[in-house]
Scaffold this motif. Structure first.
Motif, PDB file in Angstrom:
ATOM      1  N   THR A 174      20.338  30.774   5.092  1.00  0.00           N
ATOM      2  CA  THR A 174      19.564  31.733   4.324  1.00  0.00           C
ATOM      3  C   THR A 174      18.294  32.130   5.066  1.00  0.00           C
ATOM      4  O   THR A 174      17.953  33.313   5.146  1.00  0.00           O
ATOM      5  CB  THR A 174      19.204  31.157   2.935  1.00  0.00           C
TER       6      THR A 174
ATOM      7  N   THR B 198      29.638  26.835   3.637  1.00  0.00           N
ATOM      8  CA  THR B 198      29.244  28.082   4.303  1.00  0.00           C
ATOM      9  C   THR B 198      30.119  29.212   3.773  1.00  0.00           C
ATOM     10  O   THR B 198      31.181  28.989   3.195  1.00  0.00           O
ATOM     11  CB  THR B 198      29.390  27.981   5.836  1.00  0.00           C
ATOM     12  N   ASP B 199      29.672  30.414   3.977  1.00  0.00           N
ATOM     13  CA  ASP B 199      30.408  31.582   3.503  1.00  0.00           C
ATOM     14  C   ASP B 199      31.298  32.141   4.599  1.00  0.00           C
ATOM     15  O   ASP B 199      31.005  31.993   5.793  1.00  0.00           O
ATOM     16  CB  ASP B 199      29.434  32.681   3.070  1.00  0.00           C
ATOM     17  N   LYS B 200      32.361  32.815   4.191  1.00  0.00           N
ATOM     18  CA  LYS B 200      33.228  33.514   5.133  1.00  0.00           C
ATOM     19  C   LYS B 200      32.344  34.444   5.962  1.00  0.00           C
ATOM     20  O   LYS B 200      31.478  35.137   5.429  1.00  0.00           O
ATOM     21  CB  LYS B 200      34.281  34.316   4.365  1.00  0.00           C
TER      22      LYS B 200
ATOM     23  N   THR C 275      23.033  25.508   3.998  1.00  0.00           N
ATOM     24  CA  THR C 275      22.875  26.725   3.219  1.00  0.00           C
ATOM     25  C   THR C 275      21.449  27.245   3.314  1.00  0.00           C
ATOM     26  O   THR C 275      21.235  28.438   3.498  1.00  0.00           O
ATOM     27  CB  THR C 275      23.255  26.462   1.747  1.00  0.00           C
TER      28      THR C 275
ATOM     29  N   ASP D 253      30.163  33.438   8.269  1.00  0.00           N
ATOM     30  CA  ASP D 253      29.000  32.745   8.828  1.00  0.00           C
ATOM     31  C   ASP D 253      29.286  32.326  10.267  1.00  0.00           C
ATOM     32  O   ASP D 253      30.399  31.888  10.584  1.00  0.00           O
ATOM     33  CB  ASP D 253      28.640  31.513   8.000  1.00  0.00           C
TER      34      ASP D 253
END
Length: 178
Positions: A11, A107-109, A7, A111
């Motif tokens: 970022t 992780t985010d959708k 993460t 990524d």
């Protein structure tokens, strides 16, 4: 710890990509980079530039594990680059089903780690410039490494969680874009 590192790394990459976008338009040849290595790919024969959605449709027809996960718009672009001068004119994100969910938990959708992204540009020089910029940013941060393939006005970014042989399927597929 792995989730926190991933993460944090994502970022940092997003902040760097948004803040320092390159727009130099160098005359370098099309390239592939994983850790700054370059290679050639074919130039498209189509007279009009591809958009990211059309490129994905063609690529996913050859790489069955690629699944569309999102379309980037000006409202949801995390990099705030869509439509800006010298930046991508369209972008999609995709998941690759060969990447284990345990590798990308946290992780985010959308990524890159989940599969990748396709960015389309107005000019081939803009696509090459973006690929060079990403390679420079990720070179010293192996957790952010990715496979980047440029074909004309299209940049295909592929997750480092894929093996080189798996990522090569994307390289082969973009060589056939029309």
């Amino acid at each position: 710890m792995k989730k926190t590192l991933s993460t944090t790394a994502v970022t940092l990459l997003l902040a760097g990509l948004a803040a320092c976008s390159s727009n130099s338009g160098s005359g370098a040849s099309d390239q592939q980079s994983t850790t700054g290595k370059a290679g050639a790919s074919a130039t498209p024969t189509a007279s009009k530039p591809l958009d990211a959605s059309n490129a994905f449709t063609q690529i996913s027809g050859k790489v069955a594990s690629a699944k569309l996960s999102g379309t980037v718009t000006a409202a949801n672009d995390p990099n705030h680059l869509l439509g800006r001068p010298g930046q991508y004119t369209s972008k999609i994100t995709f998941d690759d089903t060969r990447i284990p969910a345990s590798e990308v938990s946290g992780t985010d959708k959308g990524d890159i780690e989940r599969g990748g992204a396709i960015e389309a540009f107005a000019t081939a020089a803009d696509a090459r410039s973006r690929a060079k910029y990403i390679a420079a940013v990720t070179k010293s941060m192996s957790a952010l490494a990715e496979y980047d393939y440029v074909h004309g006005t299209v940049l295909v970014r592929v997750s480092h969680y894929l093996t080189p042989a798996q990522a090569a399927a994307y390289k082969a597929a973009i060589g056939k874009l029309s």
